[in-house]
Design a protein around this motif. Structure first.
Motif, PDB file in Angstrom:
ATOM      1  N   PRO A 117       1.381 -20.956  -6.710  1.00 58.27           N
ATOM      2  CA  PRO A 117       1.873 -19.886  -7.464  1.00 58.27           C
ATOM      3  C   PRO A 117       0.694 -18.869  -8.252  1.00 58.27           C
ATOM      4  O   PRO A 117      -0.480 -19.448  -8.296  1.00 58.27           O
ATOM      5  N   ALA A 118       1.008 -17.582  -8.439  1.00 53.12           N
ATOM      6  CA  ALA A 118      -0.059 -17.042  -8.818  1.00 53.12           C
ATOM      7  C   ALA A 118      -0.075 -17.218 -10.486  1.00 53.12           C
ATOM      8  O   ALA A 118       0.419 -17.976 -11.183  1.00 53.12           O
ATOM      9  N   VAL A 119      -1.395 -16.746 -10.720  1.00 53.24           N
ATOM     10  CA  VAL A 119      -1.810 -16.866 -12.265  1.00 53.24           C
ATOM     11  C   VAL A 119      -1.083 -16.068 -12.934  1.00 53.24           C
ATOM     12  O   VAL A 119      -0.865 -14.865 -12.865  1.00 53.24           O
ATOM     13  N   LYS A 120      -0.393 -16.591 -14.299  1.00 55.78           N
ATOM     14  CA  LYS A 120       0.248 -15.706 -15.102  1.00 55.78           C
ATOM     15  C   LYS A 120      -0.453 -14.940 -16.106  1.00 55.78           C
ATOM     16  O   LYS A 120      -1.759 -15.408 -16.595  1.00 55.78           O
ATOM     17  N   ASP A 121      -0.357 -13.646 -16.288  1.00 56.11           N
ATOM     18  CA  ASP A 121      -1.104 -12.961 -17.152  1.00 56.11           C
ATOM     19  C   ASP A 121      -0.886 -13.179 -18.535  1.00 56.11           C
ATOM     20  O   ASP A 121       0.196 -13.680 -18.845  1.00 56.11           O
ATOM     21  N   THR A 126      10.536 -19.407  -7.941  1.00 55.01           N
ATOM     22  CA  THR A 126       9.684 -19.913  -9.011  1.00 55.01           C
ATOM     23  C   THR A 126       8.729 -18.751  -9.606  1.00 55.01           C
ATOM     24  O   THR A 126       7.868 -18.969 -10.436  1.00 55.01           O
ATOM     25  N   GLY A 127       8.659 -17.557  -8.931  1.00 60.45           N
ATOM     26  CA  GLY A 127       7.907 -16.485  -9.143  1.00 60.45           C
ATOM     27  C   GLY A 127       7.045 -16.000  -8.204  1.00 60.45           C
ATOM     28  O   GLY A 127       7.115 -16.435  -7.042  1.00 60.45           O
ATOM     29  N   PRO A 128       5.960 -15.132  -8.399  1.00 57.58           N
ATOM     30  CA  PRO A 128       5.255 -14.544  -7.212  1.00 57.58           C
ATOM     31  C   PRO A 128       4.035 -15.661  -7.122  1.00 57.58           C
ATOM     32  O   PRO A 128       3.660 -16.404  -7.820  1.00 57.58           O
ATOM     33  N   GLY A 129       3.537 -15.352  -5.854  1.00 61.20           N
ATOM     34  CA  GLY A 129       2.352 -16.450  -5.505  1.00 61.20           C
ATOM     35  C   GLY A 129       1.770 -15.882  -4.188  1.00 61.20           C
ATOM     36  O   GLY A 129       1.829 -14.612  -3.700  1.00 61.20           O
ATOM     37  N   ALA A 130       0.843 -16.783  -3.601  1.00 59.65           N
ATOM     38  CA  ALA A 130       0.061 -16.551  -2.314  1.00 59.65           C
ATOM     39  C   ALA A 130       0.423 -17.327  -1.409  1.00 59.65           C
ATOM     40  O   ALA A 130       0.721 -18.791  -1.760  1.00 59.65           O
ATOM     41  N   GLU A 131       0.703 -17.068  -0.172  1.00 59.24           N
ATOM     42  CA  GLU A 131       1.065 -18.103   0.944  1.00 59.24           C
ATOM     43  C   GLU A 131      -0.132 -17.916   1.836  1.00 59.24           C
ATOM     44  O   GLU A 131      -0.752 -16.971   2.163  1.00 59.24           O
ATOM     45  N   ILE A 132      -0.485 -19.169   2.315  1.00 54.77           N
ATOM     46  CA  ILE A 132      -1.688 -19.306   3.322  1.00 54.77           C
ATOM     47  C   ILE A 132      -0.963 -20.085   4.602  1.00 54.77           C
ATOM     48  O   ILE A 132      -0.414 -21.215   4.498  1.00 54.77           O
ATOM     49  N   ALA A 133      -0.923 -19.442   5.685  1.00 54.71           N
ATOM     50  CA  ALA A 133      -0.596 -19.999   6.967  1.00 54.71           C
ATOM     51  C   ALA A 133      -1.617 -20.319   7.825  1.00 54.71           C
ATOM     52  O   ALA A 133      -2.777 -19.466   8.085  1.00 54.71           O
ATOM     53  N   VAL A 134      -1.645 -21.522   8.526  1.00 52.01           N
ATOM     54  CA  VAL A 134      -2.562 -21.701   9.334  1.00 52.01           C
ATOM     55  C   VAL A 134      -1.543 -21.682  10.616  1.00 52.01           C
ATOM     56  O   VAL A 134      -0.723 -22.861  10.904  1.00 52.01           O
TER      57      VAL A 134
END
Length: 414
Positions: free
Chosen positions: A410-414, A340-348
């Motif tokens: 998902p990352a903010v789209k420019d 679905t595109g770039p993004g950020a992953e947060i792992a706990v």
């Protein structure tokens, strides 16, 4: 089939000896053919390269001991040529063809040596006549013809096999995605139905609970001071009403639609706030520490700070509660790229008791819990918040080793 074919060759070789065929095979032909048969049968276990080399050597021995340049077994080197064309590419096929041709052409060297020896002894020449060279060329042409034809067929077969394997993998991936989508739809349907039921039931319960608490407080003020039992019972009623009201509030938080106020921001700053709140407000922070492992290239994401902080804090608290005293809970971020595109992953990440595999599919369902005092709404609310952010949440766990909860936004789209 190999045993049958080589048995026929051995029988024919024996008959040639008995019938006095010219040139008659020598005594080594039969054992060499048997050895060649054994190598061919166990070719896969021996290894393709070594087996082809051995087959070429044995073919050379058979031809050498059965008439040399006029041997009836001159096509025997086709066996390693076909094997090379099947197993290897064009380079391996060419090398095996050259080897097969060299086996037959090498017999001319031996004939030349015999010619020199015959001349030295005052005899006649042993070399073949000039009119036999065209026939020798025709014999040699069989090796490149059969070799390249086999190579083409093997290449087409490999390409078809690769295409089928690729198609099968795509179908498996599609089937897996379909199953995941079906599971998500079923879970969403259950959540919708349960949310509607919960919302209706919660509203219906709040009115009588309010009446019960007011009555309990009034009763507590009206009873005589010496009636300690009545005052204690009234206190119990008020406490349980408050606890039930708190539970109803959690039900409504899960059931009612969230009105997100999405603002692009730095996820690491939010995580710092989560960790600080965990250390300030949570009793588990006294026995478990949090290690922050942030990647510098994490993209900006859009989120509702209040709701997402609540969801991530729940994950950190759960990880701390599952961890033994003195252990460390890791909060890790990294940039990821998905379909679905770039993004950020947060792992706990925790190193606690882990989750049984049979429970992994249900842990995000409402009212499912393995805690004796749990309600089973915490992870369901977390999953709902992440879904409404357009993200995904997943869990990996091994009993006795710990768990990893991964949140993708998902990352903010420019």
């Amino acid at each position: 089939m190999w045993l049958l074919l080589f048995a026929t060759l051995v029988v024919v070789a024996i008959l040639m000896v008995n019938w006095g065929t010219v040139p008659a095979p020598g005594p080594l032909v039969t054992p060499l053919l048997i050895a060649l048969c054994i190598v061919k049968v166990f070719e896969a276990r021996i290894g393709a390269i070594l087996a082809i080399v051995i087959e070429l050597a044995l073919s050379f021995g058979v031809i050498m001991d059965s008439g040399q340049i006029t041997s009836s077994f001159y096509l025997l080197p086709l066996l390693p040529v076909i094997s090379a064309a099947t197993y290897f590419g064009l380079g391996g096929t060419v090398l095996s063809i050259l080897g097969a041709c060299a086996i037959n052409l090498s017999q001319l060297v031996f004939l030349k040596l015999e010619e020199y020896r015959a001349i030295a002894e005052g005899g006649t020449s042993a070399v073949i006549d000039k009119d036999q060279y065209p026939e020798l060329v025709l014999k040699l042409l069989w090796f490149p013809l059969v070799g390249f034809l086999t190579y083409q067929l093997a290449k087409l077969n490999r390409e078809k096999t690769h295409t089928l394997e690729t198609t099968a993998k795509q179908l498996a991936d599609t089937n897996q995605s379909l199953q995941e989508a079906q599971a998500e739809v079923r879970r969403s349907e259950r959540l919708v139905a349960l949310g509607q039921l919960t919302a209706g039931l919660a509203h219906e319960l709040r009115n009588p609970l309010g009446t019960m608490k007011s009555s309990a407080e009034l009763l507590s003020r009206q009873v005589a001071r010496e009636n300690e039992i009545a005052k204690e019972m009234a206190g119990y009623i008020a406490t349980e009403v408050d606890r039930t009201n708190s539970l109803i509030t959690r039900f409504l938080d899960f059931a009612r639609p969230q009105h997100l106020r999405l603002v692009p921001g730095d996820i690491t700053a939010l995580l710092d706030s989560v960790v600080a709140r965990f250390e300030r407000e949570t009793p588990a922070a006294k026995t478990v520490s949090v290690y922050k492992n942030y990647s510098p290239d994490v993209p900006r994401v859009s989120f509702d700070a209040e709701l997402l902080e609540r969801a991530l804090l729940n994950l950190v608290v759960n990880a701390a509660q599952a961890s033994p005293a003195g252990s460390v809970v890791t909060v890790k971020t990294k940039a990821v790229e998905t379909g679905t595109g770039p993004g950020a992953e947060i792992a706990v990440i925790d190193r606690g008791s882990g989750i049984d595999q049979k429970h992994l599919e249900n842990i995000f369902n409402p009212f499912f819990t393995t805690k004796s005092d749990g309600v089973g709404l915490g992870l369901a609310i977390v999953s709902k918040i992440i879904d409404e952010h357009g993200g995904q949440i997943a869990v990996e766990s091994t009993l006795g080793e710990g768990s990893v909860f991964r949140v993708f936004l998902p990352a903010v789209k420019d």
